[in-house]
Design a protein around this motif. Structure first.
Motif, PDB file in Angstrom:
ATOM      1  N   ALA A 198       0.856  -1.188   0.000  1.00 17.67           N
ATOM      2  CA  ALA A 198       0.000   0.000   0.000  1.00 17.67           C
ATOM      3  C   ALA A 198       0.891   1.237   0.000  1.00 17.67           C
ATOM      4  CB  ALA A 198      -0.931   0.013   1.203  1.00 17.67           C
TER       5      ALA A 198
ATOM      6  N   LEU B 101      -2.483  -2.131   6.568  1.00 12.70           N
ATOM      7  CA  LEU B 101      -2.661  -2.571   5.187  1.00 12.70           C
ATOM      8  C   LEU B 101      -4.136  -2.803   4.871  1.00 12.70           C
ATOM      9  CD1 LEU B 101       0.387  -4.969   4.961  1.00 12.70           C
ATOM     10  CD2 LEU B 101      -0.089  -3.139   3.322  1.00 12.70           C
TER      11      LEU B 101
ATOM     12  N   ALA C  21      -6.901  -0.829   2.101  1.00 11.42           N
ATOM     13  CA  ALA C  21      -7.834  -1.456   1.164  1.00 11.42           C
ATOM     14  C   ALA C  21      -9.272  -1.058   1.452  1.00 11.42           C
ATOM     15  CB  ALA C  21      -7.690  -2.978   1.231  1.00 11.42           C
TER      16      ALA C  21
ATOM     17  N   PHE D  28      -3.597   0.639  -3.112  1.00 10.80           N
ATOM     18  CA  PHE D  28      -3.448  -0.704  -2.525  1.00 10.80           C
ATOM     19  C   PHE D  28      -3.308  -1.699  -3.664  1.00 10.80           C
ATOM     20  CE2 PHE D  28      -5.132  -4.825  -1.318  1.00 10.80           C
ATOM     21  CZ  PHE D  28      -4.585  -5.045  -0.058  1.00 10.80           C
TER      22      PHE D  28
END
Length: 334
Positions: A119, A231, A235, A284
């Motif tokens: 990311a 992370l 997303a 991402f």
């Protein structure tokens, strides 16, 4: 086109700045191909090491001045992609969050949902947290803001989610890692009437599953790694879901250390919003190593091709692109 005709166009397609998605896909593809050689061989460290080495080399081609804020560990703990390491070949200052192989055990045992993940955000936009545990709760898009709350009991959150979805709690599926620390969470969820899906590893893919139609996952809850939480938050930002987190500390020393890493306006012990974890425009990208809910795994359609399946997401435009790529190689030199 007349003004009247234009009124009936539901959305205007607009290109917003440079899309680094393809550059990041090359990074996750390289890591996935390298780690896939170790699928099913029972050696998670070798699989992870192969992914780390391939990802680091691939970053040399990306036109950014990147700093790893979420990585493999501290500089003295990991030889590559450690927190604070510089990556890229020059360009804008960016924060990088990486998990070269999310689900090392899944890869080693040839189980579903092993992925490679990167990311990217503008400098200072990712939560700069140490490698500790984080409590997490996440749901998908299209729900009232604040439909779940990390400070509420799982029973309260399931009831609230069921009302928002206009269904019974018995229709909901909660996803969590299968850990001893989650035994009470699982028991309370089942007591409330929900079904539970337990995973051995891989909570980034599990959090993302809340946003995927057809995944069968309505809510994710429980604790896992803080790096994986950041992370997943990146997303979820791109997929318009909802997520909250809270760092979990073992002692006062960890709190003091974290206070020196995160933004000064944040209390290390507070509940973290989605934008506390991943703010600003976010990219991402993930590539499948073993097939799962989010992505297909590495495939070998012929003696000279490897096929990868990746997803690239961008919060600024809300774009989600799936990409299937055939990589040619010479089997005699592989």
């Amino acid at each position: 086109m007349t003004a009247k005709q234009n009124h009936h166009v539901p959305h205007e397609y607009r290109v917003t700045g440079r899309n680094l998605g393809l550059d990041l896909a090359r990074v996750t593809e390289a890591a996935a191909i390298a780690s896939a050689r170790w699928t099913g061989r029972g050696d998670k460290n070798a699989a992870d090491g192969a992914a780390v080495e391939a990802m680091r080399k691939a970053f040399d081609t990306v036109a950014i001045n990147g700093t790893v804020t979420i990585g493999e560990g501290e500089m003295d703990e990991a030889p590559m992609l450690y927190i604070g390491e510089k990556v890229g070949c020059g360009g804008p200052d960016m924060d990088i969050a990486v998990d070269p192989l999310e689900g090392t055990n899944l890869c080693a045992r040839s189980l579903p949902n092993a992925i490679t993940v990167v990311a990217l955000a503008q400098k200072g936009c990712f939560l700069h947290a140490p490698d500790i545990y984080m409590q997490k709760i996440a749901v998908g898009p299209g729900l009232p803001e604040g439909v779940v709350n990390i400070d509420d009991s799982i029973g309260q959150n399931l009831a609230s989610l069921a009302r928002a979805k206009k269904c019974d709690i018995s229709d909901l599926v909660l996803c969590a890692l299968e850990r001893k620390r989650h035994e009470e969470l699982v028991a309370k969820a089942r007591e409330a009437g929900a079904r539970v899906r337990l995973l051995s590893d891989g909570d980034v893919a599990a959090v993302i599953a809340t946003c995927l139609p057809g995944s069968g996952v309505d809510i994710y809850a429980g604790s896992g790694g803080a790096p994986e939480g950041v992370l997943a938050a990146a997303a979820i930002r791109c997929m318009n879901g909802q997520m909250q987190g809270r760092l979990l500390f073992e002692d006062e020393a960890q709190i003091t250390r974290t206070r020196g890493m995160i933004r000064p306006d944040l209390d290390p012990t507070q509940a973290l919003s989605l934008t506390d974890m991943a703010a600003g425009p976010v990219f991402f990208c993930a590539t499948g190593v073993t097939a799962g809910d989010l992505l297909r795994g590495i495939e070998y359609p012929s003696d000279s091709y490897i096929r990868t399946h990746s997803v690239m997401m961008r919060s600024e435009s809300g774009t989600i692109r799936y990409m299937e790529t055939y990589h040619h190689f010479d089997p005699h030199t592989a």
